[in-house]
Design an enzyme around this catalytic site. Structure first.
Site, PDB file in Angstrom:
ATOM      1  N   CYS A 204      -9.870  -6.571   1.963  1.00 33.88           N
ATOM      2  CA  CYS A 204      -9.941  -5.163   2.335  1.00 33.88           C
ATOM      3  C   CYS A 204     -11.364  -4.642   2.254  1.00 33.88           C
ATOM      4  CB  CYS A 204      -9.056  -4.342   1.409  1.00 33.88           C
ATOM      5  SG  CYS A 204      -7.474  -5.130   1.159  1.00 33.88           S
TER       6      CYS A 204
ATOM      7  N   SER B 203       4.594  -7.011  -2.037  1.00 28.40           N
ATOM      8  CA  SER B 203       4.400  -7.070  -0.594  1.00 28.40           C
ATOM      9  C   SER B 203       4.922  -8.394  -0.048  1.00 28.40           C
ATOM     10  CB  SER B 203       2.911  -6.950  -0.283  1.00 28.40           C
ATOM     11  OG  SER B 203       2.706  -7.024   1.105  1.00 28.40           O
ATOM     12  N   GLY B 204       5.750  -8.334   0.982  1.00 32.85           N
ATOM     13  CA  GLY B 204       6.348  -9.538   1.550  1.00 32.85           C
ATOM     14  C   GLY B 204       5.339 -10.583   1.985  1.00 32.85           C
ATOM     15  N   HIS B 205       4.251 -10.123   2.636  1.00 32.54           N
ATOM     16  CA  HIS B 205       3.351 -11.114   3.256  1.00 32.54           C
ATOM     17  C   HIS B 205       2.495 -11.877   2.260  1.00 32.54           C
ATOM     18  CE1 HIS B 205      -0.754  -9.131   3.450  1.00 32.54           C
ATOM     19  NE2 HIS B 205      -0.035  -8.055   3.220  1.00 32.54           N
TER      20      HIS B 205
ATOM     21  N   GLN C 137       0.477  -9.759  -6.596  1.00 30.08           N
ATOM     22  CA  GLN C 137      -0.010 -11.132  -6.701  1.00 30.08           C
ATOM     23  C   GLN C 137       0.849 -12.028  -7.595  1.00 30.08           C
ATOM     24  OE1 GLN C 137      -2.153 -12.667  -4.874  1.00 30.08           O
ATOM     25  NE2 GLN C 137      -3.021 -10.916  -3.778  1.00 30.08           N
TER      26      GLN C 137
ATOM     27  N   THR D 190      14.609   4.649   9.658  1.00 31.14           N
ATOM     28  CA  THR D 190      15.557   3.547   9.860  1.00 31.14           C
ATOM     29  C   THR D 190      15.006   2.266   9.245  1.00 31.14           C
ATOM     30  OG1 THR D 190      16.326   4.599  11.871  1.00 31.14           O
ATOM     31  CG2 THR D 190      16.831   2.254  11.624  1.00 31.14           C
TER      32      THR D 190
ATOM     33  N   THR E 280       0.845  -1.196   0.000  1.00 32.50           N
ATOM     34  CA  THR E 280       0.000   0.000   0.000  1.00 32.50           C
ATOM     35  C   THR E 280       0.883   1.250   0.000  1.00 32.50           C
ATOM     36  OG1 THR E 280      -1.778  -1.171   1.138  1.00 32.50           O
ATOM     37  CG2 THR E 280      -1.822   1.231   1.247  1.00 32.50           C
TER      38      THR E 280
ATOM     39  N   ASN F 101      -5.952  -9.670  -7.743  1.00 31.59           N
ATOM     40  CA  ASN F 101      -5.978 -10.422  -6.493  1.00 31.59           C
ATOM     41  C   ASN F 101      -7.264 -11.222  -6.301  1.00 31.59           C
ATOM     42  OD1 ASN F 101      -6.561  -7.482  -6.332  1.00 31.59           O
ATOM     43  ND2 ASN F 101      -7.445  -8.025  -4.364  1.00 31.59           N
TER      44      ASN F 101
END
Ligand SMILES: *Cc1c(COP(=O)(O)O)cnc(C)c1O
Length: 395
Positions: free
Chosen positions: A327, A201-203, A181, A239, A74, A153
């Site tokens: 979502c 996106s990693g997840h 995706q 960071t 996002t 998605n």
């Protein structure tokens, strides 16, 4: 609550791979230094961070300095769209599609409210784009930003992003793609497919939630979203989330090495699920272009009943699926993606998405094949709608 969990909701999120968890652990322990520090203790972390950036770049066939780590896709989508629009100015036309994830649609609508001209391209009944329409929207000249997702998605439909990129190049438009995706499902090579910006996106591919990738091709200009320190070459201050970046890089490595074997395995499970459910449940349609679809995604509409009711009953059996996008859940409105495809009224509310990952098995497919048809049958017996009552209205 059923003890067996069959998780077929991998387009919403995925399990963290054990290898990823393992790789991250030292960074919650001894390797806690700040990669920006002057001392060697921080410097060793900077060294691992660089290696992670190289791994992520290799996954996309990009250069390491083209990779920006963000907190999620996002953020990547927002940075790309709002950042490029801010740099190019109000005369820029923004072209996207009606079936994008809210992470793209909402920033586009925000930019529209700011005075930008925004066009949302439609799709046909199979969820396919009309490239001639894109071309005619670009013909006016002037600057343009195009944002077209690589794969959807909800339906798994894969857009012809290589052709989209060619068209954008011919017209000098900046192309952003939400590639969340496709990560780990189909190869992504930014040297072959000349997109300017790309979000992942990693997840969604077995790294944890809270880490994203923004690829920005060298020379592509945007105004950074996060201002502060000089991290990420001044393009994303703050960071670095070192443990998650290390985990993300491991997920990229696993995907890069495993994809060729994994994709056909996912497709075989999905195809068995699709054939079995279509055979056992009459009045069921497949949403989306079956010829151009992600290997692990199946979106079905069970006519005359509600997807929410189906998902709720399956949940009692330990089967996790989703209706529309995660979502959008919490609202009972039918999915904007299914609606954009003009799916008939009696089917638009009955859409259910099954999405698989590397941790699913054929045995789980069989469990779902055994348990879904009786639920569909029961719900239909309770439904006031049925065959012969097909309404011709389109929602
Ligand atoms: C999940 C998803 C996103 C959002 O990703 P986050 O990292 O959760 O912000 C964006 N686009 C698509 C297509 C997605 O599936």
């Amino acid at each position: 609550m059923n003890t067996r969990i069959v998780y077929f909701d991998n387009n919403a999120t995925t399990a963290v791979a054990p290898e990823v968890r393992e790789a991250m652990m030292p960074y919650f322990g001894p390797l806690y230094g700040n990669p920006s520090s002057m001392h060697a203790f921080g410097g060793q972390v900077a060294h691992h961070l660089n290696a992670a950036r190289e791994e992520v770049a290799a996954f996309l066939n990009a250069e390491p300095d083209e990779i920006i780590f963000t907190s999620c896709a996002t953020e990547s989508d927002n940075t790309a769209l709002r950042g490029a629009a801010a740099f190019l100015g109000r005369n820029t036309k923004i072209i996207t599609t009606k079936v994008e994830h809210p992470a793209v649609l909402q920033p586009c609508r925000f930019l529209k409210a700011q005075g930008y001209e925004v066009v949302e391209l439609g799709v046909d009944s199979k969820g396919r784009l009309d490239l001639a329409e894109l071309e005619s929207e670009l013909r006016g000249g002037g600057g343009a930003i195009v944002s077209v997702m690589w794969a959807n998605n909800e339906t798994g439909v894969v857009f012809p992003i290589e052709k989209v990129a060619q068209i954008c190049k011919e017209h000098g438009a900046v192309l952003h793609t939400d590639a969340v995706q496709v990560a780990g499902k189909i190869p992504v090579d930014v040297k072959k497919v000349p997109v300017d910006m790309l979000a992942m996106s990693g997840h969604k591919f077995h790294a944890p939630k809270g880490i994203g990738i923004l690829y920005v091709r060298r020379g592509t200009k945007f105004k950074p979203f996060m201002l502060g320190g000089h991290q990420e070459r001044g393009r994303r201050a703050g960071t670095e989330n070192v443990p998650y970046i290390i985990g993300l890089a491991k997920a990229c490595e696993l995907a890069r090495k495993g994809m060729a074997e994994e994709a056909p395995r996912l497709a075989a499970m999905r195809d068995r699920l699709e054939a079995g459910l279509l055979a056992a449940c009459p009045d069921t349609i497949v949403n989306g272009d079956r010829e151009n679809r992600l290997p692990g995604t199946l979106n079905l509409s069970f006519k005359y009943i509600e997807g929410e009711a189906i998902a709720y009953h399956l949940s009692d059996l330990g089967i996790c699926v989703s209706t529309g996008s995660a979502c959008a859940s919490g609202s009972l409105d039918p999915s904007h993606v299914i609606r954009a495809m003009g799916v008939p009224f009696v089917a638009v509310h009955g859409s259910v998405r099954f999405s698989l990952s590397r941790y699913n098995t054929m045995d789980e497919v069989d469990y779902v094949l055994e348990n879904v048809p009786p639920v569909i049958k029961r719900l239909r017996e309770l439904s006031p709608f049925g065959p012969g009552q097909d309404v011709t209205t389109y929602e």
